[in-house]
Design a protein around this motif. Structure first.
Motif, PDB file in Angstrom:
ATOM      1  N   PRO A  78       0.824  -1.223   0.000  1.00 33.10           N
ATOM      2  CA  PRO A  78       0.000   0.000   0.000  1.00 33.10           C
ATOM      3  C   PRO A  78       0.855   1.268   0.000  1.00 33.10           C
ATOM      4  O   PRO A  78       2.042   1.246   0.343  1.00 33.10           O
ATOM      5  CB  PRO A  78      -0.813  -0.126   1.296  1.00 33.10           C
ATOM      6  CG  PRO A  78      -0.843  -1.587   1.605  1.00 33.10           C
ATOM      7  CD  PRO A  78       0.480  -2.117   1.132  1.00 33.10           C
ATOM      8  N   HIS A  79       0.218   2.370  -0.410  1.00 31.99           N
ATOM      9  CA  HIS A  79       0.822   3.710  -0.387  1.00 31.99           C
ATOM     10  C   HIS A  79       2.044   3.810  -1.299  1.00 31.99           C
ATOM     11  O   HIS A  79       2.961   4.596  -1.033  1.00 31.99           O
ATOM     12  CB  HIS A  79       1.198   4.108   1.035  1.00 31.99           C
ATOM     13  CG  HIS A  79       0.081   3.965   2.016  1.00 31.99           C
ATOM     14  ND1 HIS A  79      -1.092   4.709   1.951  1.00 31.99           N
ATOM     15  CD2 HIS A  79      -0.068   3.134   3.089  1.00 31.99           C
ATOM     16  CE1 HIS A  79      -1.890   4.365   2.936  1.00 31.99           C
ATOM     17  NE2 HIS A  79      -1.309   3.412   3.650  1.00 31.99           N
ATOM     18  N   GLY A  80       2.073   3.040  -2.391  1.00 30.17           N
ATOM     19  CA  GLY A  80       3.140   3.165  -3.376  1.00 30.17           C
ATOM     20  C   GLY A  80       4.443   2.487  -3.026  1.00 30.17           C
ATOM     21  O   GLY A  80       5.433   2.638  -3.742  1.00 30.17           O
ATOM     22  N   PHE A  81       4.495   1.710  -1.937  1.00 32.69           N
ATOM     23  CA  PHE A  81       5.724   1.023  -1.566  1.00 32.69           C
ATOM     24  C   PHE A  81       5.834  -0.320  -2.291  1.00 32.69           C
ATOM     25  O   PHE A  81       4.834  -0.895  -2.730  1.00 32.69           O
ATOM     26  CB  PHE A  81       5.784   0.790  -0.049  1.00 32.69           C
ATOM     27  CG  PHE A  81       6.129   2.017   0.744  1.00 32.69           C
ATOM     28  CD1 PHE A  81       7.456   2.364   0.941  1.00 32.69           C
ATOM     29  CD2 PHE A  81       5.133   2.826   1.273  1.00 32.69           C
ATOM     30  CE1 PHE A  81       7.784   3.501   1.671  1.00 32.69           C
ATOM     31  CE2 PHE A  81       5.438   3.958   2.000  1.00 32.69           C
ATOM     32  CZ  PHE A  81       6.766   4.299   2.210  1.00 32.69           C
ATOM     33  N   GLY A  82       7.056  -0.805  -2.404  1.00 33.00           N
ATOM     34  CA  GLY A  82       7.316  -2.120  -2.964  1.00 33.00           C
ATOM     35  C   GLY A  82       8.485  -2.753  -2.236  1.00 33.00           C
ATOM     36  O   GLY A  82       9.433  -2.065  -1.830  1.00 33.00           O
ATOM     37  N   LEU A  83       8.433  -4.067  -2.042  1.00 31.97           N
ATOM     38  CA  LEU A  83       9.484  -4.787  -1.347  1.00 31.97           C
ATOM     39  C   LEU A  83       9.904  -5.975  -2.206  1.00 31.97           C
ATOM     40  O   LEU A  83       9.068  -6.786  -2.610  1.00 31.97           O
ATOM     41  CB  LEU A  83       8.998  -5.277   0.016  1.00 31.97           C
ATOM     42  CG  LEU A  83      10.017  -5.990   0.909  1.00 31.97           C
ATOM     43  CD1 LEU A  83      11.174  -5.057   1.255  1.00 31.97           C
ATOM     44  CD2 LEU A  83       9.353  -6.503   2.175  1.00 31.97           C
ATOM     45  N   GLY A  84      11.205  -6.063  -2.497  1.00 37.70           N
ATOM     46  CA  GLY A  84      11.712  -7.113  -3.356  1.00 37.70           C
ATOM     47  C   GLY A  84      12.714  -8.007  -2.655  1.00 37.70           C
ATOM     48  O   GLY A  84      13.503  -7.546  -1.817  1.00 37.70           O
ATOM     49  N   PHE A  85      12.681  -9.292  -3.002  1.00 40.94           N
ATOM     50  CA  PHE A  85      13.631 -10.278  -2.505  1.00 40.94           C
ATOM     51  C   PHE A  85      14.206 -11.008  -3.712  1.00 40.94           C
ATOM     52  O   PHE A  85      13.457 -11.600  -4.501  1.00 40.94           O
ATOM     53  CB  PHE A  85      12.952 -11.272  -1.549  1.00 40.94           C
ATOM     54  CG  PHE A  85      12.359 -10.641  -0.329  1.00 40.94           C
ATOM     55  CD1 PHE A  85      13.142 -10.387   0.790  1.00 40.94           C
ATOM     56  CD2 PHE A  85      11.021 -10.275  -0.303  1.00 40.94           C
ATOM     57  CE1 PHE A  85      12.601  -9.797   1.917  1.00 40.94           C
ATOM     58  CE2 PHE A  85      10.472  -9.687   0.820  1.00 40.94           C
ATOM     59  CZ  PHE A  85      11.263  -9.445   1.934  1.00 40.94           C
ATOM     60  N   PHE A  86      15.538 -10.970  -3.842  1.00 40.28           N
ATOM     61  CA  PHE A  86      16.188 -11.532  -5.024  1.00 40.28           C
ATOM     62  C   PHE A  86      17.401 -12.367  -4.620  1.00 40.28           C
ATOM     63  O   PHE A  86      18.046 -12.105  -3.596  1.00 40.28           O
ATOM     64  CB  PHE A  86      16.656 -10.429  -5.975  1.00 40.28           C
ATOM     65  CG  PHE A  86      15.547  -9.545  -6.482  1.00 40.28           C
ATOM     66  CD1 PHE A  86      14.774  -9.916  -7.573  1.00 40.28           C
ATOM     67  CD2 PHE A  86      15.277  -8.331  -5.868  1.00 40.28           C
ATOM     68  CE1 PHE A  86      13.757  -9.099  -8.036  1.00 40.28           C
ATOM     69  CE2 PHE A  86      14.278  -7.511  -6.315  1.00 40.28           C
ATOM     70  CZ  PHE A  86      13.503  -7.897  -7.407  1.00 40.28           C
ATOM     71  N   VAL A  87      17.717 -13.337  -5.456  1.00 35.04           N
ATOM     72  CA  VAL A  87      18.972 -14.072  -5.380  1.00 35.04           C
ATOM     73  C   VAL A  87      19.803 -13.651  -6.588  1.00 35.04           C
ATOM     74  O   VAL A  87      19.350 -13.775  -7.733  1.00 35.04           O
ATOM     75  CB  VAL A  87      18.742 -15.591  -5.386  1.00 35.04           C
ATOM     76  CG1 VAL A  87      20.080 -16.324  -5.435  1.00 35.04           C
ATOM     77  CG2 VAL A  87      17.947 -16.012  -4.160  1.00 35.04           C
ATOM     78  N   ASP A  88      21.006 -13.115  -6.326  1.00 37.73           N
ATOM     79  CA  ASP A  88      21.899 -12.650  -7.386  1.00 37.73           C
ATOM     80  C   ASP A  88      23.114 -13.554  -7.473  1.00 37.73           C
ATOM     81  O   ASP A  88      23.672 -13.966  -6.449  1.00 37.73           O
ATOM     82  CB  ASP A  88      22.363 -11.215  -7.109  1.00 37.73           C
ATOM     83  CG  ASP A  88      21.226 -10.217  -7.198  1.00 37.73           C
ATOM     84  OD1 ASP A  88      20.457 -10.296  -8.172  1.00 37.73           O
ATOM     85  OD2 ASP A  88      21.095  -9.368  -6.292  1.00 37.73           O
ATOM     86  N   ALA A  89      23.530 -13.830  -8.699  1.00 37.43           N
ATOM     87  CA  ALA A  89      24.742 -14.621  -8.926  1.00 37.43           C
ATOM     88  C   ALA A  89      25.461 -14.064 -10.147  1.00 37.43           C
ATOM     89  O   ALA A  89      24.821 -13.636 -11.112  1.00 37.43           O
ATOM     90  CB  ALA A  89      24.400 -16.092  -9.129  1.00 37.43           C
ATOM     91  N   THR A  90      26.786 -14.050 -10.077  1.00 40.78           N
ATOM     92  CA  THR A  90      27.593 -13.556 -11.184  1.00 40.78           C
ATOM     93  C   THR A  90      28.650 -14.585 -11.549  1.00 40.78           C
ATOM     94  O   THR A  90      29.760 -14.586 -10.978  1.00 40.78           O
ATOM     95  CB  THR A  90      28.270 -12.221 -10.833  1.00 40.78           C
ATOM     96  OG1 THR A  90      27.271 -11.273 -10.429  1.00 40.78           O
ATOM     97  CG2 THR A  90      29.033 -11.664 -12.034  1.00 40.78           C
ATOM     98  N   PRO A  91      28.342 -15.506 -12.458  1.00 36.11           N
ATOM     99  CA  PRO A  91      29.379 -16.418 -12.968  1.00 36.11           C
ATOM    100  C   PRO A  91      30.351 -15.644 -13.846  1.00 36.11           C
ATOM    101  O   PRO A  91      29.945 -14.895 -14.737  1.00 36.11           O
ATOM    102  CB  PRO A  91      28.581 -17.443 -13.788  1.00 36.11           C
ATOM    103  CG  PRO A  91      27.155 -17.252 -13.390  1.00 36.11           C
ATOM    104  CD  PRO A  91      27.011 -15.819 -13.001  1.00 36.11           C
TER     105      PRO A  91
END
Length: 310
Positions: free
Chosen positions: A117-130
């Protein structure tokens, strides 16, 4: 002289007949007189059998892009993220290649961005750099877990603003990022601007900042049909190795995106077209040879927003 009244009567009769006909149809004589020069006969039709007077000179309503979900660009973040309750499941692949030394890398990101709500966003990511470096192509992988918090809202008219914070941590180190976003939708044209800075820190020998980078990224696009957009993305990169200026690069290239009801994707190729070398590197090698930037960067990102009805 007797012919004159007959002539006047012959002229007046059609006018009277037209006035009576329009009165029966629900059109006033004033409307006929005022709009006679511009009436489009195809617009005189009412849903209940009556007539509707429409001025053919009135411009049609502005054309707007079809509704869709997801991002408009590959590198430029939208100022406003998913709507409250929407979950945007995303996958990114960003190959980077073209350094003077033998080096190839591909950044991979997978996760979900949840609209709040109210324009917020929450992200969860897994990052990998081969990556692979050197003549014998020594491989390595830097894997991290990333949390992203963002807030977006309308600024004025068609202009939106957004602020993003991101923190990544893994076995080899951590990084943090701050980003400001502006964008505007002008009928079928869109413009977006990102200003961000991020730093990397490594754990071996004690946590210390290795690199700090600042980027300015601009996106321009035009929507064709069915949510497909063609555009251009431009990025300027600046790098500092700890406190020492490490050079910069300017990249520009084409971008294509698609925004559907539940699925979206974007792809862009950004070749390096100009460079600013550090003082110690000037006059050495090709002017475009940089120690912290690649000649070519490609990004393919795609996502699914389940249950969206936008």
């Amino acid at each position: 002289m007797r012919r004159l009244p007959l002539v006047l009567l012959a002229i007046a009769l059609p006018a009277l007949a037209q006035q009576q006909t329009t009165a029966d149809a629900g059109i006033s004589a004033e409307a006929i007189d005022a709009g006679n020069a511009s009436l489009d006969p195809t617009t005189i039709a009412g849903a209940d059998g009556g007539a509707v007077v429409t001025d053919a000179g009135t411009p049609p309503p502005p054309v707007q892009p079809p509704p869709g979900v997801g991002r408009h660009f590959a590198f430029v973040w939208d100022a406003v993220g998913p709507a409250a309750g929407q979950s945007d499941v995303q996958l990114w692949v960003t190959p980077r290649y073209g350094r003077t030394d033998t080096y190839v890398a591909a950044d991979v990101r997978a996760g979900v961005l949840q609209g709040l709500p109210h324009g917020f966003g929450l992200g969860f990511f897994v990052d990998a750099t081969p990556t692979s470096t050197g003549v014998i192509q020594t491989p390595s992988v830097d894997a991290r877990f990333t949390v992203r918090l963002q807030k977006g809202a309308k600024l004025a008219g068609p202009v939106n603003w957004g602020a993003h914070l991101e923190l990544s941590a893994g076995e080899r180190g951590f990084s943090f990022l701050g980003l400001l976003a502006l964008d505007a939708q002008l009928r079928l044209f869109r413009i977006g601007l990102n200003l961000d800075a991020f730093s990397d820190a490594v754990f071996p020998g004690g946590a210390r900042l290795e690199k700090t980078r600042a980027r300015q990224t601009l996106g321009l696009s035009y929507t064709l049909t069915d949510g497909v957009s063609l555009g251009l993305e431009l990025q300027n990169r600046l790098t500092w190795n700890r406190s020492t200026y490490g050079g910069g690069a300017f990249l520009i290239g084409p971008s294509v995106s698609y925004r559907g009801r539940q699925f979206w994707f974007s792809i862009a190729l950004l070749p390096q077209v100009a460079a600013m070398k550090a003082e110690a590197q000037r006059g050495v090698g090709d002017p475009l040879e940089l120690t912290d930037n690649e000649r070519f960067t490609v990004r393919l990102s795609l996502g699914v927003v389940p249950g969206s009805s936008r």
